[in-house]
Structures are given as C-alpha cells and as structure tokens.
Design a protein around this motif. Sequence first.
Motif, short mmCIF file in Angstrom:
data_model
loop_
_atom_site.label_atom_id
_atom_site.label_comp_id
_atom_site.label_asym_id
_atom_site.label_seq_id
_atom_site.Cartn_x
_atom_site.Cartn_y
_atom_site.Cartn_z
N THR A 131 0.83 -1.20 0.00
CA THR A 131 0.00 0.00 0.00
C THR A 131 0.86 1.25 0.00
OG1 THR A 131 -1.75 -1.17 1.20
CG2 THR A 131 -1.82 1.23 1.24
N ALA A 132 1.98 1.19 0.75
CA ALA A 132 2.88 2.35 0.84
C ALA A 132 3.84 2.42 -0.34
CB ALA A 132 3.68 2.28 2.14
N GLY A 133 3.90 1.39 -1.18
CA GLY A 133 4.89 1.36 -2.24
C GLY A 133 6.30 1.19 -1.72
N ASP A 134 6.44 0.56 -0.56
CA ASP A 134 7.73 0.44 0.12
C ASP A 134 8.32 -0.95 -0.18
OD1 ASP A 134 9.89 0.37 1.86
OD2 ASP A 134 8.82 1.40 3.47
N ARG A 135 9.04 -1.05 -1.30
CA ARG A 135 9.57 -2.34 -1.73
C ARG A 135 10.69 -2.82 -0.81
NH1 ARG A 135 7.82 -3.73 -6.73
NH2 ARG A 135 9.55 -5.15 -7.09
N ALA A 136 11.42 -1.90 -0.22
CA ALA A 136 12.48 -2.31 0.70
C ALA A 136 11.90 -3.02 1.91
CB ALA A 136 13.30 -1.10 1.14
N LEU A 137 10.83 -2.45 2.48
CA LEU A 137 10.18 -3.08 3.63
C LEU A 137 9.61 -4.44 3.26
CD1 LEU A 137 9.01 -3.12 6.49
CD2 LEU A 137 7.09 -1.73 5.64
N ALA A 138 9.00 -4.54 2.08
CA ALA A 138 8.43 -5.82 1.65
C ALA A 138 9.52 -6.87 1.49
CB ALA A 138 7.67 -5.63 0.34
N ALA A 139 10.63 -6.50 0.86
CA ALA A 139 11.73 -7.46 0.67
C ALA A 139 12.31 -7.88 2.01
CB ALA A 139 12.81 -6.83 -0.21
N ASN A 140 12.47 -6.93 2.92
CA ASN A 140 13.00 -7.26 4.24
C ASN A 140 12.06 -8.23 4.99
OD1 ASN A 140 14.91 -6.98 6.38
ND2 ASN A 140 13.57 -5.51 7.39
N THR A 141 10.76 -7.99 4.86
CA THR A 141 9.78 -8.87 5.52
C THR A 141 9.84 -10.28 4.95
OG1 THR A 141 8.33 -6.96 5.93
CG2 THR A 141 7.34 -9.15 6.06
N LEU A 142 9.96 -10.39 3.64
CA LEU A 142 10.11 -11.72 3.03
C LEU A 142 11.37 -12.41 3.54
CD1 LEU A 142 9.11 -11.17 -0.72
CD2 LEU A 142 7.87 -12.48 0.99
N GLY A 143 12.44 -11.64 3.76
CA GLY A 143 13.66 -12.22 4.30
C GLY A 143 13.44 -12.80 5.69
N PHE A 144 12.69 -12.10 6.52
CA PHE A 144 12.39 -12.62 7.86
C PHE A 144 11.49 -13.86 7.78
CE2 PHE A 144 14.01 -8.56 9.28
CZ PHE A 144 14.57 -8.87 10.52
N MET A 145 10.56 -13.88 6.84
CA MET A 145 9.72 -15.06 6.67
C MET A 145 10.56 -16.25 6.23
SD MET A 145 6.40 -13.24 4.90
CE MET A 145 5.27 -14.63 5.06
N SER A 146 11.59 -15.99 5.43
CA SER A 146 12.51 -17.06 5.04
C SER A 146 13.24 -17.61 6.26
CB SER A 146 13.52 -16.52 4.02
OG SER A 146 14.54 -17.47 3.76
N VAL A 159 14.20 -21.03 0.84
CA VAL A 159 14.93 -20.62 -0.36
C VAL A 159 14.04 -19.78 -1.26
CG1 VAL A 159 16.00 -21.46 -2.48
CG2 VAL A 159 16.58 -22.53 -0.29
N THR A 160 12.78 -20.23 -1.46
CA THR A 160 11.86 -19.51 -2.34
C THR A 160 11.61 -18.10 -1.84
OG1 THR A 160 10.77 -21.57 -2.98
CG2 THR A 160 9.55 -19.53 -3.35
N LEU A 161 11.36 -17.96 -0.54
CA LEU A 161 11.10 -16.64 0.03
C LEU A 161 12.33 -15.74 -0.06
CD1 LEU A 161 9.10 -17.83 3.16
CD2 LEU A 161 8.21 -16.29 1.39
N ALA A 162 13.51 -16.29 0.27
CA ALA A 162 14.74 -15.49 0.23
C ALA A 162 15.06 -15.04 -1.18
CB ALA A 162 15.89 -16.29 0.82
N GLU A 163 14.93 -15.94 -2.15
CA GLU A 163 15.24 -15.58 -3.53
C GLU A 163 14.23 -14.59 -4.09
OE1 GLU A 163 15.79 -19.20 -5.72
OE2 GLU A 163 17.89 -19.38 -5.05
N SER A 164 12.97 -14.71 -3.67
CA SER A 164 11.96 -13.75 -4.10
C SER A 164 12.30 -12.36 -3.57
CB SER A 164 10.58 -14.18 -3.59
OG SER A 164 9.61 -13.20 -3.92
N ALA A 165 12.68 -12.28 -2.30
CA ALA A 165 13.07 -10.98 -1.72
C ALA A 165 14.25 -10.39 -2.47
CB ALA A 165 13.41 -11.17 -0.25
#
Length: 351
Positions: A131-146, A159-165
């Motif tokens: 919603t905020a257009g904050d791709r850095a935050l989204a990528a960081n969150t995917l990294g934590f989910m990994s 691996v899938t989550l980390a590579e997606s981030a």
Amino acid sequence: MDRRVFLSLLGITTSAPALHWPTPEPIPYPTRFGKSPRIRLSTVDELDRMNADLRRLDDGGGGDALLFTVRTQLRLVVQLLDHSRYTDATSQRLHSTAGELMRLAGWLAFDSGKHAHAERYWQAALRTAHTAGDRALAANTLGFMSCQAKDLGNPHQAVTLAESAHAEYPGASPRVSAILALRAAEAHATNGSALECRRAIEEAFTKLDSSITTAPDWSYWLTPGHAHGQAGFCYLQLGDHSNARRHFRHALLLQDPAAAREGTLRHTLLATTYVRQQEPDLDQALALAALAATTLIDDVTSTRCLGHLNTLVRELSPHHRRPAVRQFADQVHTATQRHRAFSAATSATRS
C-alpha cells in the motif's frame, strides 16, 4: 486484538500468499479528509524515531520483553490511520511506519516462539508495505519469513522466500542487498546447497565493503560482526566447522557489548561446532556454553536462544556422566524455569 487490527486496517485474511506482494499496479493511498485532527509529516518523523528506539531495545534483551510495547505502538499508528486526516505523502509514510511496526512485531513474536503470530504480522506487513509502495520493507519482511521457514524445517520454502526478496528488490542499497544475500545464504545452507550458500555469503561481504552508506534505518543491525555471525551459522549447517568457528570468533570480536542476545547465540553456536566435530572437544564446548547460559539467565529473554541451548544439551547427552555436562544442563534448566516464570508474569500483567 491482533486479528481486529489486521482485518480493519488491511482488509485481508491471514492466509494471503506472501509471494504475491509485487504487482504491476500500485494500490492508491487511502487519504483521509474531513473534520478529524490532521497528521503532519513531522508527527510521522517522531513516530519513526520512536520505532528506531524500539528496534535497538530489542538488540539487548530479546523479543519476549518488548512485544507488548510494540503492539501498543502499532495500535497508536492504526488509530491515526483510522481517525485522522492526512495528505497522500503523509498516508504513504504512515503506512510504511505501520508496516515496519508489523515487521518488528513479527520478529519479536518469532524470537518469542510465537510462530503463528509472527506469520500473521508479516503477512500484514507485506500488504501494508505494498500500500505504501515500500519495496524495501516488503523485501525485508520476506527475508524474515525465510528465516522462520528455515527454523521450522521448511528449507525449500525458505529458499523460495529469500530468492523472491532478493530478486524483487534490485535497487537495494548495498547494506540491504547484503541482508537479503545472507537470508538466501542461510536458506541454501539449511537446504544443503553448499555452492549457492558460499556464493551468497561472498556477495554479502562484497556489498558490505561498498563505500555507499545510504540505507534505511531498519538495516542498521547488519554490521560486519553480525554478518560474520550469520556466515558462521551457514557453515555450521554445512558441517564446515573450521570456517564456522572462524566466522563466529570474528562475530564475537566485533560484537557490540550491548547486543547480549547475539552474544548468547554466537557462544552457543560456537560451542556446537566443538560438539559436532569428528572428535568432540568438550572442554572448549562447555566453557563457551556456560558463558551463553549465564548471559541468558542474567540478561536475555529469548525463546529462540533458549531453544539453541536446549539443542546443545541434547547433543551433549551422550557425555552426561561428566560433571561439567550435568552442571551445564542444570544451568539451562534454570534458564528455562526463569523464562517460563517471566512469560507467565508478563501474561498476567497484560491480562
């Protein structure tokens, strides 16, 4: 409280797929007007400064003690979004602030062993980041989910989550790129992919050597010392105990004295390398393990660190006749009892 916050703010279900956050069309910012109080960018600046303090408080004592405070802060930001008026620019900033609090709450829940809560917070953080257009935050969150998928024994998902981030945020600052590379390295190590793991570690240290220092505040934690700690974990997973020890010792040498939780974790994992080697060195392992247990009893409330120490107790069980092994097991038992008492007292206070 959690579910009401997520559904009222975001309008999503907790099963929303994590990998669908990058979409071609941005979501319009829900700007509010009317007679309600107006939120200015200076207010968001102050909220972000408070959030920075909360992140740094976590470095010392661990997630169990701080989660309630972060949830309270998140409730405040949600109320501002629901009941205030603001411009497009302020809306974007407020959503990023809320998303980062959700990301932090997810991390604290994960560190406290509350994995279902962590997943829900991170799903909400992804939606808010979009919603905020904050791709850095989204990528960081995917990294934590990994990181969570790795710890829960789902290496392929990690691996899938980390590579997606890593792939979906190509414009990252060098430090953020290093964070994402190390998330990928840990996932590959857990999956047993040694070549991919080593490549990701090399990429991370190359990025950290960059002269470009501009980066989001939330990325402050990735110092060379912390990077060595993550690299040490990777080599431990791969069974390369010599390289794991080299990195863990660098991590401890460079560690911030205030980062008690990381010190506990590094000492525990360094001790594990001596237990798992072909000819165990119990004296070295127990000396390091005792340091970790003492710090956990005195300074740290982290379910995750306690889990690593209990794993070490189990790995030492073939040597239970040694007095030092029994003494260490007693230390960990004391830490476990203290942790349960703290969690019970905290839960009673919150209720």
